[in-house]
Design a protein around this motif. Structure first.
Motif, PDB file in Angstrom:
ATOM      1  N   PRO A 219      38.290  34.303  36.821  1.00 49.39           N
ATOM      2  CA  PRO A 219      39.250  34.693  36.501  1.00 49.39           C
ATOM      3  C   PRO A 219      40.994  34.625  36.318  1.00 49.39           C
ATOM      4  N   LYS A 220      41.685  35.350  36.146  1.00 49.68           N
ATOM      5  CA  LYS A 220      42.879  34.906  36.314  1.00 49.68           C
ATOM      6  C   LYS A 220      43.284  34.673  37.819  1.00 49.68           C
ATOM      7  N   ASP A 221      42.808  36.161  38.717  1.00 47.49           N
ATOM      8  CA  ASP A 221      43.363  36.658  39.565  1.00 47.49           C
ATOM      9  C   ASP A 221      42.689  37.343  40.357  1.00 47.49           C
ATOM     10  N   HIS A 222      43.123  38.157  41.260  1.00 47.34           N
ATOM     11  CA  HIS A 222      41.752  39.047  41.645  1.00 47.34           C
ATOM     12  C   HIS A 222      41.567  40.406  41.187  1.00 47.34           C
ATOM     13  N   ASN A 223      42.962  40.591  40.416  1.00 47.42           N
ATOM     14  CA  ASN A 223      43.054  42.195  39.337  1.00 47.42           C
ATOM     15  C   ASN A 223      42.203  41.878  37.918  1.00 47.42           C
ATOM     16  N   ASP A 224      41.510  40.865  37.338  1.00 47.91           N
ATOM     17  CA  ASP A 224      40.812  40.296  36.482  1.00 47.91           C
ATOM     18  C   ASP A 224      39.969  40.433  36.150  1.00 47.91           C
ATOM     19  N   GLY A 229      31.719  37.099  37.725  1.00 52.01           N
ATOM     20  CA  GLY A 229      30.303  37.037  38.190  1.00 52.01           C
ATOM     21  C   GLY A 229      29.989  35.672  37.417  1.00 52.01           C
ATOM     22  N   SER A 230      31.002  34.885  36.980  1.00 50.49           N
ATOM     23  CA  SER A 230      29.945  33.649  36.725  1.00 50.49           C
ATOM     24  C   SER A 230      30.579  32.610  37.098  1.00 50.49           C
ATOM     25  N   ASN A 231      29.550  30.976  36.353  1.00 44.92           N
ATOM     26  CA  ASN A 231      30.330  29.800  36.646  1.00 44.92           C
ATOM     27  C   ASN A 231      30.404  29.675  39.041  1.00 44.92           C
ATOM     28  N   ILE A 232      31.334  29.108  38.866  1.00 48.78           N
ATOM     29  CA  ILE A 232      31.604  29.297  40.271  1.00 48.78           C
ATOM     30  C   ILE A 232      31.341  30.680  41.197  1.00 48.78           C
ATOM     31  N   ASN A 233      32.247  31.634  40.538  1.00 50.80           N
ATOM     32  CA  ASN A 233      31.240  32.887  41.350  1.00 50.80           C
ATOM     33  C   ASN A 233      30.167  33.908  40.516  1.00 50.80           C
ATOM     34  N   VAL A 234      29.175  33.008  40.975  1.00 54.14           N
ATOM     35  CA  VAL A 234      27.848  33.248  39.946  1.00 54.14           C
ATOM     36  C   VAL A 234      27.362  34.291  40.770  1.00 54.14           C
ATOM     37  N   CYS A 235      27.535  33.980  42.269  1.00 54.79           N
ATOM     38  CA  CYS A 235      26.934  35.173  43.543  1.00 54.79           C
ATOM     39  C   CYS A 235      28.208  36.302  43.679  1.00 54.79           C
ATOM     40  N   TYR A 236      29.001  36.662  42.620  1.00 51.21           N
ATOM     41  CA  TYR A 236      28.970  37.892  42.354  1.00 51.21           C
ATOM     42  C   TYR A 236      28.446  38.619  41.182  1.00 51.21           C
ATOM     43  N   ALA A 237      27.759  38.496  40.181  1.00 52.40           N
ATOM     44  CA  ALA A 237      26.742  38.372  39.413  1.00 52.40           C
ATOM     45  C   ALA A 237      26.474  39.563  39.608  1.00 52.40           C
ATOM     46  N   LYS A 326      37.420  39.101  48.467  1.00 58.58           N
ATOM     47  CA  LYS A 326      37.648  38.557  49.045  1.00 58.58           C
ATOM     48  C   LYS A 326      37.581  37.095  49.069  1.00 58.58           C
ATOM     49  N   GLY A 327      36.487  36.283  48.708  1.00 56.76           N
ATOM     50  CA  GLY A 327      35.399  35.413  48.226  1.00 56.76           C
ATOM     51  C   GLY A 327      36.011  35.222  46.735  1.00 56.76           C
ATOM     52  N   LEU A 328      36.110  36.453  46.173  1.00 55.61           N
ATOM     53  CA  LEU A 328      36.644  35.596  44.851  1.00 55.61           C
ATOM     54  C   LEU A 328      37.273  34.105  43.847  1.00 55.61           C
ATOM     55  N   ILE A 329      37.072  32.706  43.558  1.00 54.92           N
ATOM     56  CA  ILE A 329      38.216  32.172  43.626  1.00 54.92           C
ATOM     57  C   ILE A 329      38.707  32.225  41.456  1.00 54.92           C
ATOM     58  N   THR A 330      39.726  32.661  42.072  1.00 54.37           N
ATOM     59  CA  THR A 330      40.598  32.745  40.619  1.00 54.37           C
ATOM     60  C   THR A 330      41.528  31.264  40.418  1.00 54.37           C
ATOM     61  N   GLU A 331      41.904  31.662  38.899  1.00 56.63           N
ATOM     62  CA  GLU A 331      42.886  30.512  38.626  1.00 56.63           C
ATOM     63  C   GLU A 331      44.091  29.805  39.596  1.00 56.63           C
TER      64      GLU A 331
END
Length: 374
Positions: A219-224, A229-237, A326-331
């Motif tokens: 995602p671009k930022d935490h509001n996007d 829930g994909s790629n390096i953030n798959v844990c949030y899927a 808080k653990g989400l990786i963003t652009e």
């Protein structure tokens, strides 16, 4: 004026004697303005100071850091300072300055209220001393507190001169030399080996073909809401519960169709720019998935571990409870780190895996642009 000790056995602070950490806490609770000049900082202490600014309604904060411009700054400290400086400036409460003219090793703390300084501290304690951790629990510091008006005025003038003549806001200081923080998350992980710098250099001398730049889709930022829930953030899927470290890299046809892209389900050995060695492969529809072969967490320990070591993000123990992402990786975070892609390059070399199979060797890099190779 009184001496401020450190409460470490066997030199416990005796009755009637003050220690630095308690005195700092007392003063900052009374202040609406705080100015600090210190040689070094720690990430824990920076986060604690930022919390104090918010919790105690500090309306003016200036932090001057004195030793890193010449010596080099750890990347986790740099990223934390940049993030805090932006936060403070956006809120119009303060800034973080870097001494650029010489090594400044002073430790000065000035506390004011309603425009007048009421207390100060000088001594041996860098900012890290305000936070309890493995190092500060066994590091003894001695300081003195100041409450005399003339001495406070002199200390205030010293900090003002340091600001005006020797320092710049960190956002205005280009080319701060950064020191890469070692990612040890892969240490003692099954199916992963450590290699030395000479071995890395040998493999790099045998690179062949073009480097494939693999975009990290985030995602671009935490509001996007996209790609949460994909790629390096798959844990949030949604669906099965995953650990924060699990990482799946899914490439577009544009990437998987490039000449020289790894063959479908043909395992290869990855050599990372920071000296780790593990098996990977590509699989899935259109050969789009790029994984660490034996365990999805291995790629995560390497990639996310770099971001953790750099002070960009903190790992989350229970992702299902991370409602604020808080653990989400963003652009935005990847750009602050200094790299938004993985660089994958094949070599002419081969090596055996733990089963004795001979595999092609590829070099995988996630080195930030502002950091130089060792």
């Amino acid at each position: 004026m009184s001496i401020l000790y450190t409460n470490i056995p066997p030199l416990r602070t005796q009755n009637g004697k003050d220690n630095f950490r308690d005195k700092f806490s007392d003063y900052i609770k009374q202040a609406d303005s705080v100015e600090i000049a210190t040689g070094y900082v720690s990430q824990d202490a920076l986060e604690m100071l930022d919390k104090c600014v918010a919790d105690y309604d500090i309306n003016h904060i200036r932090l001057i850091v004195g030793m890193y411009y010449i010596e080099g700054m750890p990347e986790n400290i740099y990223n934390t300072l940049v993030r805090m400086n932006k936060k403070w400036r956006d809120r119009s409460v303060g800034e973080i300055d870097i001494v650029c003219t010489f090594r400044y090793h002073g430790k000065c703390y000035l506390f004011s209220c309603n425009g007048k300084p009421f207390a100060g501290v000088i001594g041996s304690a860098n900012l890290g001393a305000i936070s309890l951790n493995a190092q500060t629990r066994r590091q003894y510091e001695v300081s003195v507190n100041i409450e005399d008006k003339n001495n406070l005025t002199e200390l205030q003038e010293h900090i003002r001169e340091l600001t005006d003549k020797c320092s710049k806001v960190i956002s205005d200081v280009p080319n701060i030399p950064l020191v890469r923080q070692e990612n040890l998350k892969l240490k003692n992980v099954e199916h992963v080996d450590r290699i030395n710098s000479d071995e890395i250099a040998t493999y790099k001398r045998h690179l062949t073909g073009p480097t494939i730049e693999i975009p990290l889709k985030v995602p671009k930022d935490h509001n996007d809401p996209k790609l949460r829930g994909s790629n390096i953030n798959v844990c949030y899927a949604k669906g099965r519960k995953r650990e924060w470290w699990e990482t799946e890299i899914v490439n577009s046809k544009k990437i998987s169709g490039l000449p020289g892209y790894p063959e479908y389900k043909k395992p290869f050995m990855v050599i990372t720019d920071d000296g780790w060695k593990f098996e990977a492969w590509t699989c899935g529809d259109n050969n789009k998935n790029f994984y660490s072969k034996d365990d999805l967490k291995i790629m995560g320990y390497w990639l996310k571990g770099r971001l953790v070591a750099a002070g960009i993000v903190k790992p989350i123990d229970h992702v299902e409870d991370d409602k604020d992402f808080k653990g989400l990786i963003t652009e935005k975070m990847l750009k602050q780190y200094g790299k938004t892609t993985l660089s994958l390059t094949k070599t002419t070399q081969k090596t055996k895996n733990e089963h004795g199979d001979l595999l092609d060797v590829w070099v995988l890099s996630f080195l930030p642009k502002q950091l130089k190779e060792d």
